[in-house]
Write an enzyme that holds these catalytic residues in place. Structure first.
Site, PDB file in Angstrom:
ATOM      1  CB  ALA A   1      -0.929  -0.008   1.216  1.00 59.00           C
TER       2      ALA A   1
ATOM      3  NE  ARG B   1      -3.726   5.534 -13.997  1.00 56.67           N
ATOM      4  CZ  ARG B   1      -4.421   4.500 -14.465  1.00 56.67           C
ATOM      5  NH1 ARG B   1      -5.511   4.682 -15.168  1.00 56.67           N
ATOM      6  NH2 ARG B   1      -4.035   3.265 -14.192  1.00 56.67           N
TER       7      ARG B   1
ATOM      8  CB  THR C   1       5.729  -5.326  -6.468  1.00 56.67           C
ATOM      9  OG1 THR C   1       6.400  -5.910  -7.596  1.00 56.67           O
ATOM     10  CG2 THR C   1       4.582  -4.465  -6.974  1.00 56.67           C
TER      11      THR C   1
ATOM     12  N   GLY D   1       1.311  -8.173 -16.085  1.00 59.72           N
ATOM     13  CA  GLY D   1       2.380  -9.158 -16.200  1.00 59.72           C
ATOM     14  C   GLY D   1       1.786 -10.442 -16.773  1.00 59.72           C
TER      15      GLY D   1
ATOM     16  NE  ARG E   1     -30.857  14.004  15.861  1.00 61.73           N
ATOM     17  CZ  ARG E   1     -30.805  15.013  16.722  1.00 61.73           C
ATOM     18  NH1 ARG E   1     -31.848  15.840  16.850  1.00 61.73           N
ATOM     19  NH2 ARG E   1     -29.732  15.206  17.465  1.00 61.73           N
TER      20      ARG E   1
ATOM     21  CG  ASN F   1     -53.036  11.280  18.896  1.00 61.71           C
ATOM     22  OD1 ASN F   1     -52.898  10.615  17.879  1.00 61.71           O
ATOM     23  ND2 ASN F   1     -53.205  12.600  18.876  1.00 61.71           N
TER      24      ASN F   1
END
Ligand code: UD1
Ligand code: CA
Length: 458
Positions: free
Chosen positions: A9, A15, A80, A141, A335, A379
């Site tokens: 990593a 890019r 690598t 590869g 929430r 209610n």
């Protein structure tokens, strides 16, 4: 037998055009490197070594709390093979051929543990490479085999001749090798190639030289080995993974109104005959019991819903639970700390936070109920607000069973409405309301005969 997993990593990810290190970019709401680490952990390795370089501090900080990981720094990046060399001091074992090191890539996020298990099984004390056959192998590869079909080496696209470029079997980059010999081979590779890099792939020819067998395994699905180098590839892999997750849910008996308009960024556990309409996003850990219906365009995060509960369109639920047959939305907001009892109703433009709404209770229109404990068969009239916050502290509102709260009521907490009480419309409740009694805050109504509407000044 010991297993090391090395995750590469250190690359820049130029890019991506981003200040964020590439492996911290997300897929299904989770950093790519986290996907790789999660798959790695399923193999129960002795060590996970993440090789970091570009943005090393940010990457380390993002995973600081995972104790099974070691970080090896590769600075600068010379390929690598050079990357794996940096991990060598962290590797355990190597005395027996059964000791294994598995190399993964931080930007190949979706490789599945089951595929890696197969690769490890294919190794047979030698080297195993995860390969794939592609219609267009350009850039990869190539796997070079001899007449007997045995893998003899890997040649990078840039170093390959025309014949080698005809080969469609490519190196995915993922490989497993005996730890002891891997260390030896890494010490023998050179950067004598078109890129002036130390290629990990060169260990294959060295293994063959040393009479070590090289085998190959293939991923179960093509998306497992897709790498992310750009936002376009990230978006494509996101869709591929979402399609896969949708497929798994469909196979498990969930109805998705449109599998192409479904996003799961976490885990979703569903009972039988669950229906999910278009455009919903599920995050964290969500559990939907039998017969749950989710309307279109809902966001559902860390939620548990009981059997037969319906969530109508455009609702936002976060850290909430509901019992069976609840009705939520359209346009409801639950929430954190919301608990709905069986058959409770929360209607449009109603927000609940740290609130229990008991069984068969209803808050159907335009309300804010925060830090409230509401009993059964209550209610809550339209426009009811709990005034739970004095600007510094939060206070509780308690509403007992069978209460009727008239429209446009303010409950100034801390306050209790006792069982069976009725609050008239427009009440501003500042003291407790007694049980089975009508409570009101009278406002005198008057009408002014001589009053005139203001007129616009010339
Ligand atoms: C590599 C393989 C190639 C394979 C391809 C698959 C080599 C020499 N080539 O090529 O055979 O087909 O992957 O995608 O291994 N990295 C480091 N440090 C470095 C260089 C790379 O950590 O010095 C990391 C990168 O961040 C990336 C991974 O290694 O995650 C692969 O590097 P990349 O440069 O993309 O390799 P490729 O040239 O594509
Ligand atoms: Ca690459």
């Amino acid at each position: 037998m010991s297993l090391n997993i090395v995750i590469l990593a250190a690359g820049m990810g130029k890019r991506m055009q981003s200040d964020l290190p590439k492996v911290l970019h997300t897929l299904a709401g989770k950093p790519m490197l986290a996907h790789v680490i999660d798959s790695a952990r399923q193999l129960e390795p002795s060590r996970i070594v993440v090789v970091v370089g570009h943005g090393a501090e940010k990457v380390k900080a993002a995973f600081a709390n995972i104790d099974v990981i070691e970080f090896a720094l590769q600075q600068p990046q010379h390929g690598t093979g050079h990357a794996v060399q940096q991990a060598v001091p962290f590797l355990v074992g190597g005395d027996t051929p059964a000791d294994t090191t598995l190399v993964l890539y931080g930007d190949v996020p979706l490789v599945q543990a089951s595929t890696l298990q197969r690769l490890l099984a294919a190794r047979e004390q030698g080297v195993a490479v995860l390969t794939e056959t592609l219609a267009d192998p350009a850039g990869y590869g190539r796997i070079i085999r001899n007449e007997a079909g045995h893998v003899t080496r890997i040649v990078e696209h840039k170093d390959a001749n025309d014949t080698e470029r005809q080969v469609n079997e490519v190196n995915t980059g993922i490989l497993a090798a005996p730890t002891g010999q891997l260390k030896n081979w890494l010490g023998r590779i050179t950067n004598n190639n078109s890129q002036g890099e130390y290629y990990l792939t060169d260990i294959i020819a060295l293994a063959v030289q040393d009479s070590v067998t090289v085998s190959a395994a293939q991923p179960a699905s093509p998306w497992e080995t897709l790498g992310v180098n750009s936002r376009i590839q990230q978006a494509q892999l996101e869709r591929a993974w979402q399609a896969e997750q949708a497929k798994r849910l469909l196979e498990a008996g969930v109805t998705l109104a449109d599998p192409a308009r479904f996003d799961l960024r976490g885990t979703l556990k569903c009972g039988r005959d669950v229906f999910i309409d278009v455009g919903c996003v599920f995050e964290g850990h969500v559990e939907l019991a039998d017969g749950v219906h989710i309307g279109p365009h809902c966001v559902v995060r860390d939620v548990k819903l009981g059997a037969g509960t319906r969530v109508e369109a455009f609702s936002h639920l976060h850290d909430a639970v509901a019992a069976e047959q609840a009705v939520i939305g359209p346009y409801a907001r639950l929430r954190p700390g919301t608990q709905l009892g069986a058959n409770a109703h929360v209607g449009n433009f109603v927000e609940l936070k740290k609130t229990i709404l008991g069984a068969n209770s209803k808050a159907n229109h335009l309300s804010y109920l925060g830090d409230a404990q509401i009993g059964q068969r209550v209610n809550i009239g339209a426009g009811t607000i709990t005034c739970n916050y004095d600007g510094v502290n939060k206070f509780q509102t308690v509403i007992e069973d069978d209460v009727f709260i008239g429209s446009d009521t303010q409950l100034v907490a801390p306050v209790t409405v006792h069982k069976g009480a009725t609050l008239a419309a427009g009440t501003t409740l500042v003291r407790e309301a007694p049980a089975d009694t009508l409570t009101l805050t009278p406002k005198k109504q008057e009408s002014k005969q001589n009053w005139q509407r203001p007129v616009k000044k010339a």
